[in-house]
Design a protein around this motif. Structure first.
Motif, PDB file in Angstrom:
ATOM      1  N   LYS A 170      -2.346 -18.306 -12.090  1.00  0.00           N
ATOM      2  CA  LYS A 170      -0.926 -18.553 -11.849  1.00  0.00           C
ATOM      3  C   LYS A 170      -0.564 -18.114 -10.436  1.00  0.00           C
ATOM      4  CE  LYS A 170       3.539 -17.015 -13.719  1.00  0.00           C
ATOM      5  NZ  LYS A 170       4.153 -16.169 -14.781  1.00  0.00           N
ATOM      6  N   VAL A 171       0.217 -18.917  -9.742  1.00  0.00           N
ATOM      7  CA  VAL A 171       0.683 -18.556  -8.406  1.00  0.00           C
ATOM      8  C   VAL A 171       1.654 -17.379  -8.513  1.00  0.00           C
ATOM      9  CG1 VAL A 171       2.095 -19.382  -6.471  1.00  0.00           C
ATOM     10  CG2 VAL A 171       0.354 -20.862  -7.460  1.00  0.00           C
ATOM     11  N   LYS A 172       1.605 -16.479  -7.545  1.00  0.00           N
ATOM     12  CA  LYS A 172       2.508 -15.323  -7.556  1.00  0.00           C
ATOM     13  C   LYS A 172       3.943 -15.745  -7.251  1.00  0.00           C
ATOM     14  CE  LYS A 172      -1.058 -12.032  -6.126  1.00  0.00           C
ATOM     15  NZ  LYS A 172      -1.505 -11.094  -5.068  1.00  0.00           N
ATOM     16  N   HIS A 173       4.871 -15.015  -7.830  1.00  0.00           N
ATOM     17  CA  HIS A 173       6.304 -15.162  -7.558  1.00  0.00           C
ATOM     18  C   HIS A 173       6.863 -16.532  -7.972  1.00  0.00           C
ATOM     19  CE1 HIS A 173       5.601 -11.463  -5.444  1.00  0.00           C
ATOM     20  NE2 HIS A 173       4.898 -12.052  -4.491  1.00  0.00           N
ATOM     21  N   VAL A 174       6.350 -17.066  -9.077  1.00  0.00           N
ATOM     22  CA  VAL A 174       6.933 -18.290  -9.634  1.00  0.00           C
ATOM     23  C   VAL A 174       8.275 -17.930 -10.269  1.00  0.00           C
ATOM     24  CG1 VAL A 174       6.670 -20.077 -11.389  1.00  0.00           C
ATOM     25  CG2 VAL A 174       4.709 -19.386 -10.022  1.00  0.00           C
ATOM     26  N   PRO A 175       9.343 -18.695 -10.010  1.00  0.00           N
ATOM     27  CA  PRO A 175      10.649 -18.394 -10.619  1.00  0.00           C
ATOM     28  C   PRO A 175      10.573 -18.311 -12.144  1.00  0.00           C
ATOM     29  CG  PRO A 175      10.888 -20.061  -8.901  1.00  0.00           C
ATOM     30  CD  PRO A 175       9.414 -19.849  -9.087  1.00  0.00           C
ATOM     31  N   GLU A 176      11.381 -17.450 -12.720  1.00  0.00           N
ATOM     32  CA  GLU A 176      11.313 -17.159 -14.155  1.00  0.00           C
ATOM     33  C   GLU A 176      11.538 -18.385 -15.038  1.00  0.00           C
ATOM     34  OE1 GLU A 176      13.777 -13.996 -15.469  1.00  0.00           O
ATOM     35  OE2 GLU A 176      12.826 -12.495 -14.179  1.00  0.00           O
TER      36      GLU A 176
ATOM     37  N   PRO B   6       4.584 -32.056  -3.979  1.00  0.00           N
ATOM     38  CA  PRO B   6       5.700 -32.921  -3.561  1.00  0.00           C
ATOM     39  C   PRO B   6       6.901 -32.112  -3.065  1.00  0.00           C
ATOM     40  CG  PRO B   6       4.861 -33.560  -5.729  1.00  0.00           C
ATOM     41  CD  PRO B   6       4.223 -32.261  -5.396  1.00  0.00           C
ATOM     42  N   LYS B   7       7.670 -32.709  -2.194  1.00  0.00           N
ATOM     43  CA  LYS B   7       8.873 -32.067  -1.673  1.00  0.00           C
ATOM     44  C   LYS B   7       9.825 -31.735  -2.823  1.00  0.00           C
ATOM     45  CE  LYS B   7      12.538 -32.686   1.762  1.00  0.00           C
ATOM     46  NZ  LYS B   7      13.134 -33.615   2.762  1.00  0.00           N
ATOM     47  N   GLY B   8      10.283 -30.493  -2.852  1.00  0.00           N
ATOM     48  CA  GLY B   8      11.195 -30.065  -3.904  1.00  0.00           C
ATOM     49  C   GLY B   8      10.509 -29.552  -5.153  1.00  0.00           C
ATOM     50  N   ALA B   9       9.178 -29.689  -5.236  1.00  0.00           N
ATOM     51  CA  ALA B   9       8.436 -29.210  -6.405  1.00  0.00           C
ATOM     52  C   ALA B   9       8.084 -27.729  -6.237  1.00  0.00           C
ATOM     53  CB  ALA B   9       7.171 -30.033  -6.608  1.00  0.00           C
ATOM     54  N   ILE B  10       7.727 -27.095  -7.330  1.00  0.00           N
ATOM     55  CA  ILE B  10       7.317 -25.690  -7.322  1.00  0.00           C
ATOM     56  C   ILE B  10       5.830 -25.612  -7.637  1.00  0.00           C
ATOM     57  CG2 ILE B  10       7.614 -23.446  -8.447  1.00  0.00           C
ATOM     58  CD1 ILE B  10      10.528 -24.317  -9.021  1.00  0.00           C
ATOM     59  N   HIS B  11       5.106 -24.911  -6.798  1.00  0.00           N
ATOM     60  CA  HIS B  11       3.663 -24.717  -6.966  1.00  0.00           C
ATOM     61  C   HIS B  11       3.438 -23.699  -8.074  1.00  0.00           C
ATOM     62  CE1 HIS B  11      -0.354 -23.526  -4.788  1.00  0.00           C
ATOM     63  NE2 HIS B  11      -0.555 -24.292  -5.840  1.00  0.00           N
ATOM     64  N   LEU B  12       2.649 -24.067  -9.101  1.00  0.00           N
ATOM     65  CA  LEU B  12       2.471 -23.207 -10.272  1.00  0.00           C
ATOM     66  C   LEU B  12       1.104 -22.549 -10.375  1.00  0.00           C
ATOM     67  CD1 LEU B  12       4.157 -25.287 -13.148  1.00  0.00           C
ATOM     68  CD2 LEU B  12       5.170 -23.469 -11.763  1.00  0.00           C
ATOM     69  N   ALA B  13       0.034 -23.253  -9.962  1.00  0.00           N
ATOM     70  CA  ALA B  13      -1.312 -22.731 -10.216  1.00  0.00           C
ATOM     71  C   ALA B  13      -2.252 -23.093  -9.081  1.00  0.00           C
ATOM     72  CB  ALA B  13      -1.857 -23.255 -11.548  1.00  0.00           C
ATOM     73  N   GLU B  14      -3.309 -22.269  -8.922  1.00  0.00           N
ATOM     74  CA  GLU B  14      -4.264 -22.450  -7.837  1.00  0.00           C
ATOM     75  C   GLU B  14      -5.611 -21.852  -8.230  1.00  0.00           C
ATOM     76  OE1 GLU B  14      -2.695 -20.204  -4.539  1.00  0.00           O
ATOM     77  OE2 GLU B  14      -2.870 -18.297  -5.601  1.00  0.00           O
ATOM     78  N   ASN B  15      -6.641 -22.147  -7.448  1.00  0.00           N
ATOM     79  CA  ASN B  15      -7.878 -21.367  -7.466  1.00  0.00           C
ATOM     80  C   ASN B  15      -8.499 -21.415  -6.074  1.00  0.00           C
ATOM     81  OD1 ASN B  15      -9.334 -23.787  -7.278  1.00  0.00           O
ATOM     82  ND2 ASN B  15     -10.164 -23.687  -9.357  1.00  0.00           N
ATOM     83  N   ASP B  16      -9.650 -20.784  -5.909  1.00  0.00           N
ATOM     84  CA  ASP B  16     -10.239 -20.665  -4.577  1.00  0.00           C
ATOM     85  C   ASP B  16     -10.863 -21.968  -4.090  1.00  0.00           C
ATOM     86  OD1 ASP B  16      -9.489 -18.023  -4.511  1.00  0.00           O
ATOM     87  OD2 ASP B  16     -11.417 -17.281  -5.268  1.00  0.00           O
ATOM     88  N   VAL B  17     -11.132 -22.892  -4.991  1.00  0.00           N
ATOM     89  CA  VAL B  17     -11.774 -24.159  -4.630  1.00  0.00           C
ATOM     90  C   VAL B  17     -10.749 -25.218  -4.252  1.00  0.00           C
ATOM     91  CG1 VAL B  17     -13.431 -25.908  -5.377  1.00  0.00           C
ATOM     92  CG2 VAL B  17     -13.583 -23.579  -6.293  1.00  0.00           C
ATOM     93  N   CYS B  18      -9.649 -25.236  -4.968  1.00  0.00           N
ATOM     94  CA  CYS B  18      -8.607 -26.242  -4.760  1.00  0.00           C
ATOM     95  C   CYS B  18      -7.257 -25.555  -4.934  1.00  0.00           C
ATOM     96  CB  CYS B  18      -8.781 -27.378  -5.770  1.00  0.00           C
ATOM     97  SG  CYS B  18      -7.530 -28.669  -5.644  1.00  0.00           S
ATOM     98  N   ARG B  19      -6.549 -25.408  -3.843  1.00  0.00           N
ATOM     99  CA  ARG B  19      -5.335 -24.588  -3.865  1.00  0.00           C
ATOM    100  C   ARG B  19      -4.265 -25.155  -4.785  1.00  0.00           C
ATOM    101  NH1 ARG B  19      -0.398 -24.077  -1.164  1.00  0.00           N
ATOM    102  NH2 ARG B  19       0.327 -21.915  -1.128  1.00  0.00           N
ATOM    103  N   ASN B  20      -4.072 -26.460  -4.803  1.00  0.00           N
ATOM    104  CA  ASN B  20      -2.979 -27.061  -5.573  1.00  0.00           C
ATOM    105  C   ASN B  20      -3.483 -27.556  -6.926  1.00  0.00           C
ATOM    106  OD1 ASN B  20      -1.324 -26.544  -3.386  1.00  0.00           O
ATOM    107  ND2 ASN B  20      -1.580 -28.581  -2.513  1.00  0.00           N
ATOM    108  N   GLN B  21      -3.331 -26.712  -7.937  1.00  0.00           N
ATOM    109  CA  GLN B  21      -3.831 -27.029  -9.275  1.00  0.00           C
ATOM    110  C   GLN B  21      -2.736 -27.492 -10.233  1.00  0.00           C
ATOM    111  OE1 GLN B  21      -6.857 -27.176 -10.544  1.00  0.00           O
ATOM    112  NE2 GLN B  21      -8.114 -26.256  -8.954  1.00  0.00           N
ATOM    113  N   MET B  22      -1.473 -27.154  -9.916  1.00  0.00           N
ATOM    114  CA  MET B  22      -0.402 -27.555 -10.819  1.00  0.00           C
ATOM    115  C   MET B  22       0.934 -27.391 -10.107  1.00  0.00           C
ATOM    116  SD  MET B  22       0.250 -26.245 -14.734  1.00  0.00           S
ATOM    117  CE  MET B  22       1.582 -26.914 -15.726  1.00  0.00           C
ATOM    118  N   TYR B  23       1.883 -28.270 -10.427  1.00  0.00           N
ATOM    119  CA  TYR B  23       3.231 -28.178  -9.872  1.00  0.00           C
ATOM    120  C   TYR B  23       4.248 -28.610 -10.914  1.00  0.00           C
ATOM    121  CZ  TYR B  23       2.825 -33.266  -9.250  1.00  0.00           C
ATOM    122  OH  TYR B  23       2.648 -34.609  -9.464  1.00  0.00           O
TER     123      TYR B  23
END
Length: 245
Positions: free
Chosen positions: A128-134, A156-173
Motif C-alpha cells: 500500500k502506498v503511504k499516506h493514502v487518504p482515509e 491518470p490526472k485526478g486519480a489517487i495512487h494506491l499500491a506499488e512495488n519495487d518492480v513496477c511503481r504504479n500497481q493500483m489507482y
C-alpha cells in the motif's frame, strides 16, 4: 449490493473468462453480459453503437489481454473501446480495470501507457502506498498477488495512487469512489492460470529476474490466490457503494 445488478465485462482474449469474481457476482444474482473484442471481424470497423448502452450497465469490468493499449493499428477496436469507456466514466458509473483493463481506463483518460523496465510474471509482493487518504479503498499494508504484464500505466490526472512495488511503481489507482484500476491480476484462480499457461506463445515473450518459470507457476498452492480474490470482491463492493439499494 444492488439486487439484479447488470454487470458487463470487456474480454480481449479467448478463454480468459471472468475469474474469481464470477461466483461472487452470481451469489448476488447479477446479470452478466460480455463484449468479446477478440471475436470481432478484423476487416469490419466496430461501431460504438454496437456496444451496450451506457445506461444499461451498472458495473463495468475490463479484463486483461496480450495486446498493448497503444496498438490501435493492429486492433482498431481499441480506439472505439476507449471512446466508450470515456462515455461511461463521464456519467460517474462504477468500473474496475484489471491489468490491460487498468491501462485502458488510464489511457482513455489521457494517461500514458508504456513498457515497464522489467516484466512481471508470477506471484509478487505489493504494498500500500503511504499516506493514502482515509476515504480511499482500503488495502493491506503488504500482500502477494499474481502479475502478468510488460507495460504499465501512468496514474491518470485526478486519480489517487494506491499500491506499488519495487518492480513496477504504479500497481493500483482510484478515481473518485467508483473507479479502481489494477496493474496486477486479483481475479486469477488456479483454473484461470492454467488457461493462461496453455498459451505458449505468450510465455515466450517473458523473461527476466521477475518472471517465474512455468513449473513454479504450476506448483502454486490454491491458497496463494485467495488474497487477490478477496481484494477484488471488496473492490467490487466499494465501487458499488453509492449505487446500492
Amino acid at each position: 449490493m444492488k439486487s439484479h445488478l447488470k454487470v458487463h465485462y470487456f474480454q480481449h482474449i479467448a478463454g480468459e473468462g471472468f475469474g474469481s469474481c464470477y461466483p461472487f457476482l452470481k451469489q448476488h444474482h447479477a446479470k452478466i453480459t460480455a463484449t468479446e473484442f477478440f471475436a470481432l471481424p478484423v476487416d469490419r470497423p466496430l461501431d460504438i453503437e454496437a456496444l451496450p448502452q451506457v445506461e444499461d450497465v451498472d458495473l463495468l469490468i475490463i479484463m486483461g489481454g496480450a495486446m498493448s493499449v497503444n496498438d490501435e493499428a493492429n486492433y482498431p477496436w481499441l480506439k472505439v473501446e476507449k471512446r466508450w469507456i470515456r462515455r461511461y466514466l463521464s456519467m460517474g458509473k462504477p468500473a474496475i480495470g484489471l491489468c490491460l483493463g487498468g491501462q485502458l481506463i488510464a489511457n482513455a483518460l489521457g494517461a500514458a501507457v508504456r513498457r515497464n523496465e522489467q516484466q512481471e510474471l508470477g506471484l509478487t509482493e505489493v504494498r500500500k502506498v503511504k499516506h493514502v487518504p482515509e476515504q480511499c479503498f482500503e488495502l493491506p499494508e503488504q500482500f502477494k498477488v499474481m502479475q502478468w504484464h510488460s507495460e504499465t500505466f501512468e496514474i491518470p490526472k485526478g486519480a489517487i495512487h494506491l499500491a506499488e512495488n519495487d518492480v513496477c511503481r504504479n500497481q493500483m489507482y482510484q478515481i473518485g469512489k467508483n473507479v479502481l484500476g489494477f496493474q496486477f491480476h486479483p481475479e486469477i484462480t488456479p483454473e484461470v492460470l492454467q488457461l493462461f499457461l496453455e498459451n505458449d506463445e505468450e510465455l515466450e515473450h517473458f523473461s527476466g529476474q521477475y518472471v517465474q518459470t512455468e513449473r513454479q507457476l504450476k506448483s502454486m498452492p490454491k491458497s496463494d490466490f485467495i488474497k487477490g480474490n478477496q481484494i477484488l470482491n471488496q473492490a467490487i463492493e466499494y465501487v458499488l457503494q453509492k449505487t446500492s439499494c
